[in-house]
Design a protein around this motif. Structure first.
Motif, short mmCIF file in Angstrom:
data_model
loop_
_atom_site.label_atom_id
_atom_site.label_comp_id
_atom_site.label_asym_id
_atom_site.label_seq_id
_atom_site.Cartn_x
_atom_site.Cartn_y
_atom_site.Cartn_z
N VAL A 1 -11.29 -17.78 1.91
CA VAL A 1 -9.99 -17.26 2.33
C VAL A 1 -10.02 -15.74 2.22
CG1 VAL A 1 -7.53 -17.23 1.75
CG2 VAL A 1 -8.83 -19.34 1.53
N PRO A 2 -9.44 -15.00 3.15
CA PRO A 2 -9.41 -13.54 3.01
C PRO A 2 -8.75 -13.13 1.69
CG PRO A 2 -8.76 -14.17 5.23
CD PRO A 2 -8.84 -15.44 4.43
N ARG A 3 -9.45 -12.28 0.93
CA ARG A 3 -8.96 -11.88 -0.38
C ARG A 3 -9.01 -10.36 -0.52
NH1 ARG A 3 -13.80 -14.87 -2.14
NH2 ARG A 3 -14.05 -14.28 0.02
N VAL A 4 -7.98 -9.83 -1.15
CA VAL A 4 -7.94 -8.41 -1.52
C VAL A 4 -7.80 -8.35 -3.03
CG1 VAL A 4 -6.74 -6.21 -1.30
CG2 VAL A 4 -6.85 -7.77 0.66
N MET A 5 -8.75 -7.70 -3.68
CA MET A 5 -8.70 -7.52 -5.13
C MET A 5 -8.23 -6.10 -5.44
SD MET A 5 -11.71 -8.00 -8.01
CE MET A 5 -12.35 -6.32 -8.09
N VAL A 6 -7.12 -6.01 -6.17
CA VAL A 6 -6.58 -4.71 -6.57
C VAL A 6 -6.94 -4.49 -8.03
CG1 VAL A 6 -4.50 -3.29 -6.71
CG2 VAL A 6 -4.72 -5.02 -4.89
N PRO A 7 -7.95 -3.67 -8.31
CA PRO A 7 -8.50 -3.58 -9.66
C PRO A 7 -7.83 -2.51 -10.52
CG PRO A 7 -9.88 -2.33 -8.17
CD PRO A 7 -8.74 -2.90 -7.34
N LEU A 8 -8.15 -2.58 -11.80
CA LEU A 8 -7.64 -1.60 -12.76
C LEU A 8 -7.94 -0.17 -12.36
CD1 LEU A 8 -8.78 -3.09 -16.19
CD2 LEU A 8 -6.43 -2.91 -15.37
N ASP A 9 -9.13 0.05 -11.80
CA ASP A 9 -9.54 1.40 -11.47
C ASP A 9 -8.50 2.10 -10.61
OD1 ASP A 9 -12.84 1.03 -12.00
OD2 ASP A 9 -11.73 -0.74 -11.34
N LEU A 10 -7.88 1.36 -9.69
CA LEU A 10 -6.87 1.95 -8.82
C LEU A 10 -5.49 1.90 -9.45
CD1 LEU A 10 -6.15 3.27 -6.17
CD2 LEU A 10 -5.93 1.00 -5.15
N THR A 11 -5.13 0.79 -10.10
CA THR A 11 -3.77 0.68 -10.61
C THR A 11 -3.50 1.72 -11.69
OG1 THR A 11 -4.38 -1.06 -12.20
CG2 THR A 11 -3.58 -1.76 -10.04
N TYR A 12 -4.49 2.05 -12.50
CA TYR A 12 -4.29 3.09 -13.51
C TYR A 12 -3.96 4.43 -12.87
CZ TYR A 12 -5.16 1.08 -18.12
OH TYR A 12 -5.04 0.40 -19.31
N ARG A 13 -4.56 4.70 -11.72
CA ARG A 13 -4.28 5.96 -11.02
C ARG A 13 -2.85 6.01 -10.51
NH1 ARG A 13 -8.31 6.23 -6.40
NH2 ARG A 13 -6.99 8.02 -5.88
N CYS A 14 -2.20 4.85 -10.39
CA CYS A 14 -0.85 4.78 -9.85
C CYS A 14 0.22 4.71 -10.95
CB CYS A 14 -0.72 3.55 -8.94
SG CYS A 14 -1.84 3.56 -7.53
N ALA A 15 -0.14 5.11 -12.16
CA ALA A 15 0.83 5.12 -13.26
C ALA A 15 2.02 6.02 -12.93
CB ALA A 15 0.15 5.59 -14.54
N VAL A 16 3.18 5.66 -13.46
CA VAL A 16 4.40 6.45 -13.26
C VAL A 16 4.89 6.97 -14.61
CG1 VAL A 16 5.06 5.21 -11.17
CG2 VAL A 16 5.89 4.39 -13.39
N ASP A 17 5.60 8.09 -14.58
CA ASP A 17 6.04 8.72 -15.82
C ASP A 17 7.48 8.35 -16.15
OD1 ASP A 17 7.55 10.27 -14.09
OD2 ASP A 17 6.27 12.05 -14.29
N THR A 18 7.96 8.88 -17.27
CA THR A 18 9.31 8.54 -17.71
C THR A 18 10.37 9.16 -16.79
OG1 THR A 18 9.12 10.36 -19.31
CG2 THR A 18 8.73 8.12 -20.12
N ALA A 19 10.03 10.22 -16.09
CA ALA A 19 10.98 10.77 -15.12
C ALA A 19 11.21 9.76 -13.99
CB ALA A 19 10.47 12.10 -14.56
N TRP A 20 10.14 9.10 -13.56
CA TRP A 20 10.26 8.04 -12.55
C TRP A 20 11.14 6.91 -13.07
CZ3 TRP A 20 9.23 2.88 -11.83
CH2 TRP A 20 9.00 2.42 -10.53
N LEU A 21 10.91 6.52 -14.32
CA LEU A 21 11.72 5.45 -14.92
C LEU A 21 13.19 5.87 -15.04
CD1 LEU A 21 9.27 4.23 -17.70
CD2 LEU A 21 9.99 2.94 -15.68
N ALA A 22 13.42 7.14 -15.36
CA ALA A 22 14.80 7.61 -15.46
C ALA A 22 15.49 7.57 -14.11
CB ALA A 22 14.81 9.03 -16.03
N LYS A 23 14.77 7.92 -13.05
CA LYS A 23 15.35 7.82 -11.71
C LYS A 23 15.72 6.38 -11.40
CE LYS A 23 12.90 11.68 -9.50
NZ LYS A 23 11.88 12.03 -8.47
N LEU A 24 14.82 5.47 -11.74
CA LEU A 24 15.09 4.05 -11.51
C LEU A 24 16.34 3.61 -12.27
CD1 LEU A 24 14.22 1.24 -10.43
CD2 LEU A 24 12.84 1.00 -12.50
#
Length: 319
Positions: A186-209
């Motif tokens: 089946v077509p699969r896409v693996m989204v690994p830690l290496d990329l997700t860590y680069r997409c971390a958000v800060d507390t300013a982002w959380l405050a906006k949310l």
């Protein structure tokens, strides 16, 4: 264009953001949510999923409970030290009580019925251990034609988090992960830690949310234990939205850049257990008989517009 989506999950703070991302997106037909053991026991993950959907006003979405343990060997450890004792920083009870109960028959039965009833291809986003998905594909291969893609959060290319080489979701059930990532076509896409860590958000982002309204405030309120954990691993005040990055790709194909690689999952009992071994060598340098990248190779997410991902998730959560 509307995306048909099923989420398989073990909520989990990052799962909470991922579920809300799909539930609040107008261009997503969220067909169902199935739960699995993982960050916390199955009873907690199931209750969390129901409450999160209720928070988002989506009690129309069916939820079914799945595997409470791995396929073969016991789970080595859970992740309460990251997500809190209940999976949501000890704050799950602050979410609204669900008005809908779990579906009878369990996760695999719900997955099969949703796939068979769908009037077009369906994307499945597993963002916990892959036990339910391995069981589905092994027992009901006839539904594979209804699956457009499996977009999963898991694995690592150059790093792990549960061990030096293994990411938590894969490490929790390596045998299931190998079934899905190595043995299936089946077509699969693996989204690994290496990329997700680069997409971390800060507390300013959380405050906006938090400032956008009741749903945003409720999601931000689930993060204290998670934030404390990631303060240690990131070295700054922020969180990693692992699962939301994968769900972003599931609902907006191409938001992540992928490359096709063969891979293996280590199911031995040495220090590499649960590691995803991604073969990034040039095809001509792979071992004898491996040849070129096989059609069944996995698409591995390797890059994205990092700022854009944060904006995408925040925009969808605050519509």
């Amino acid at each position: 264009m509307t995306s048909r989506l099923i989420i398989d999950t073990d909520p989990g703070v990052d799962d909470a953001f991922a579920i809300a991302l799909a539930a609040l997106s107008d261009d997503v037909e969220l067909l169902g949510v199935t739960t699995v053991f993982g960050n916390v026991p199955l009873a907690n993950t199931t209750r969390n999923a129901l409450r999160l959907l209720q928070l988002c006003g989506r009690d129309d979405v069916p939820v079914a409970a799945g595997a409470e343990r791995p396929l073969v060997h016991p789970q080595a450890a859970r992740a309460a030290h990251v997500h809190g004792s209940d999976g949501l920083s000890g704050r799950s009870a602050a979410l609204p009580e669900p008005e809908r109960d779990v579906e009878p028959g369990g996760a695999v039965r719900l997955l099969v019925s949703l796939l068979e009833a769908a009037d077009g291809p369906v994307t499945i986003a597993p963002i916990g251990p892959l036990t339910n998905i391995a069981l589905l594909l092994a027992a009901f291969p006839q539904v594979k034609d209804k699956i457009d893609r499996i977009v999963l959060m898991g694995g690592g290319v150059d790093r792990g988090n549960s061990t030096a080489g293994a990411e938590f979701n894969v490490w929790s059930d390596p045998e299931a992960a190998r079934r899905v990532l190595v043995e299936e076509d089946v077509p699969r896409v693996m989204v690994p830690l290496d990329l997700t860590y680069r997409c971390a958000v800060d507390t300013a982002w959380l405050a906006k949310l938090a400032g956008t309204g009741p749903i945003g405030a409720a999601l931000e309120a689930l993060t204290p234990d998670y934030l404390a954990s990631y303060r240690r691993s990131l070295g700054w005040d922020g969180i990693v939205l692992h699962d939301a990055v994968a769900v972003a790709e599931a609902i907006s194909p191409g938001i992540l850049r992928t490359e096709s690689y063969p891979l293996e999952v280590d199911t031995t009992f040495g220090p590499g257990r649960g590691a995803t071994l991604v073969d990034r060598r040039l095809p001509g340098l792979r071992g004898e008989g491996e040849g070129t990248v096989a059609p069944g190779a996995v698409q591995v997410a390797v890059d994205t517009d990092v700022a854009g991902i944060g904006e995408f998730v925040l925009g969808r959560l605050t519509r």
